[in-house]
Design an enzyme around this catalytic site. Structure first.
Site, PDB file in Angstrom:
ATOM      1  N   ASP A   1      21.296 -17.208 -44.202  1.00 13.19           N
ATOM      2  CA  ASP A   1      21.528 -15.659 -43.541  1.00 13.19           C
ATOM      3  C   ASP A   1      22.553 -14.784 -44.281  1.00 13.19           C
ATOM      4  O   ASP A   1      23.516 -15.235 -44.995  1.00 13.19           O
ATOM      5  CB  ASP A   1      21.698 -15.770 -42.064  1.00 13.19           C
ATOM      6  CG  ASP A   1      22.826 -16.916 -41.810  1.00 13.19           C
ATOM      7  OD1 ASP A   1      23.406 -17.254 -42.649  1.00 13.19           O
ATOM      8  OD2 ASP A   1      22.900 -17.168 -40.571  1.00 13.19           O
TER       9      ASP A   1
ATOM     10  N   ASP B   1      26.057 -20.562 -28.415  1.00 11.49           N
ATOM     11  CA  ASP B   1      24.758 -19.963 -27.923  1.00 11.49           C
ATOM     12  C   ASP B   1      23.606 -20.877 -28.171  1.00 11.49           C
ATOM     13  O   ASP B   1      22.437 -20.625 -27.987  1.00 11.49           O
ATOM     14  CB  ASP B   1      24.740 -18.456 -27.873  1.00 11.49           C
ATOM     15  CG  ASP B   1      23.826 -17.832 -29.299  1.00 11.49           C
ATOM     16  OD1 ASP B   1      24.179 -18.860 -30.166  1.00 11.49           O
ATOM     17  OD2 ASP B   1      23.820 -16.956 -29.515  1.00 11.49           O
TER      18      ASP B   1
ATOM     19  N   HIS C   1      22.343 -21.094 -31.244  1.00 13.72           N
ATOM     20  CA  HIS C   1      21.470 -20.581 -32.453  1.00 13.72           C
ATOM     21  C   HIS C   1      21.858 -21.635 -33.670  1.00 13.72           C
ATOM     22  O   HIS C   1      22.782 -22.272 -33.956  1.00 13.72           O
ATOM     23  CB  HIS C   1      21.974 -19.254 -32.701  1.00 13.72           C
ATOM     24  CG  HIS C   1      23.313 -18.872 -33.540  1.00 13.72           C
ATOM     25  ND1 HIS C   1      23.932 -17.805 -33.230  1.00 13.72           N
ATOM     26  CD2 HIS C   1      23.860 -19.807 -34.112  1.00 13.72           C
ATOM     27  CE1 HIS C   1      25.084 -17.659 -33.698  1.00 13.72           C
ATOM     28  NE2 HIS C   1      25.299 -18.922 -34.499  1.00 13.72           N
TER      29      HIS C   1
ATOM     30  N   GLU D   1      18.818 -16.523 -32.687  1.00 13.62           N
ATOM     31  CA  GLU D   1      19.709 -16.202 -31.386  1.00 13.62           C
ATOM     32  C   GLU D   1      18.549 -16.561 -30.467  1.00 13.62           C
ATOM     33  O   GLU D   1      17.500 -16.693 -30.554  1.00 13.62           O
ATOM     34  CB  GLU D   1      19.838 -14.711 -31.221  1.00 13.62           C
ATOM     35  CG  GLU D   1      21.037 -14.171 -32.269  1.00 13.62           C
ATOM     36  CD  GLU D   1      22.353 -14.782 -32.112  1.00 13.62           C
ATOM     37  OE1 GLU D   1      22.424 -16.029 -31.632  1.00 13.62           O
ATOM     38  OE2 GLU D   1      23.298 -14.066 -32.502  1.00 13.62           O
TER      39      GLU D   1
HETATM   40  P1  PGA Z   1      31.093 -21.409 -37.023  1.00 12.16           P
HETATM   41  O1  PGA Z   1      29.452 -20.815 -36.815  1.00 12.16           O
HETATM   42  O2  PGA Z   1      30.773 -22.565 -37.979  1.00 12.16           O
HETATM   43  O3  PGA Z   1      31.730 -20.293 -37.600  1.00 12.16           O
HETATM   44  O4  PGA Z   1      31.480 -22.078 -35.933  1.00 12.16           O
HETATM   45  C1  PGA Z   1      28.373 -21.683 -36.657  1.00 12.16           C
HETATM   46  C2  PGA Z   1      27.152 -20.515 -36.329  1.00 12.16           C
HETATM   47  O5  PGA Z   1      27.371 -19.645 -35.749  1.00 12.16           O
HETATM   48  O6  PGA Z   1      26.162 -21.261 -36.859  1.00 12.16           O
END
Ligand code: PGA
Length: 261
Positions: free
Chosen positions: A67, A136, A138, A143
């Site tokens: 992404d 959350d 994802h 999302e």
């Molecule tokens: P993070 O993010 O590794 O910074 O905790 C993970 C994600 O949002 O997929």
């Protein structure tokens, strides 16, 4: 799903890096799916060490990132282009032309998303995909509510994600609201999935992903549908799992298990 629980995120990241190194060593032109965020940093550090000290060779590999934020140019210090370059690509011997990261600044997102999917197909698909998990639930920027069949597209970020990511930006209002992301359907087509999670802020999402129903409300739960997924989880992120003892038992008994199990 193979659930590997450990005390140290660093040790788990090293184990995950070894799985990726095995793929690269057995298939030098492997197609790697990569992720950003704080979670895979230790994994990338280990891959860099393996490259520098052990000659792990990425010269024939191709990469696809999950992404990118919409609106951030590749030289923006919070763009995922910048992140990947700083934390992995500039330290290994991957040819720049083999690197694919969704564009956050294309004039035509629809066409770009179609092209991205087509490039993955042209490369015969992703051999191994690295994933983090959002608080959350994802994976990539899929999302809650994202279709489990979704493909690469633009996604509006959830408020929770914007809050989680605000720590990387000077002001909360600087956090982008849109992202371009591989879909859950795109991710599920990779041959192997490796998900890493650490810290108590991920405990609920991990519990939902592994022991909850398969649901678009926790897109990481789609891993339950994948035949070859490895989940490396530290004790804090594993704290809400009901079957913790069983996952540990499986790992303890693994050395004696018949081949193929
Ligand atoms: P993070 O993010 O590794 O910074 O905790 C993970 C994600 O949002 O997929």
């Amino acid at each position: 799903m193979e659930v590997i629980i450990g005390k140290s995120h660093d040790e788990l990241s090293k184990a995950a890096a070894q799985v990726i190194a095995d793929v690269v060593n057995s298939k030098p032109d492997a197609v790697l799916g990569l992720a950003t965020g704080s979670t895979p940093l230790a994994l990338y550090k280990e891959l860099i060490r393996m490259h520098t000290e052990e000659g792990l060779d990425f010269s024939h590999c191709t990469t696809f990132n999950l992404d990118e934020y919409v609106g951030l140019t590749p030289d923006h210090d919070q763009s995922y282009h910048y992140f990947m370059n700083e934390n992995l690509f500039k330290h290994i011997n991957i040819p720049p032309e083999n690197i694919h990261i969704p564009s956050g600044t294309t004039q035509n997102y629809l066409a770009f998303c179609e092209w991205y999917e087509m490039r993955i197909e042209e490369c015969d698909g992703i051999d191994i995909q690295v994933l983090g998990i959002g608080s959350d639930g994802h994976i990539a920027f899929n999302e809650p509510g994202s279709s489990l069949g979704s493909r690469t597209r633009i996604k509006t970020l959830a408020k929770q994600t914007i809050e989680d990511n605000a720590r990387f930006f000077d002001k909360p209002e600087d956090v982008p609201i849109y992202a371009i992301t591989m879909g859950v359907g795109t991710i599920l087509e990779a041959d192997t999935l490796i998900l890493l999670a650490n810290g108590e802020s991920k405990a609920q999402a991990i519990s939902d992903a592994i022991e909850g129903p398969v649901s678009s409300w926790c897109t990481a739960s789609a891993l339950q549908l994948h035949p070859d997924s490895l989940l490396y989880i530290d004790e804090a992120a594993a704290a809400k799992l009901k079957m913790l003892d069983y996952y540990q038992w499986i790992q303890d008994k693994k050395p004696g298990a018949p081949a193929g199990s």
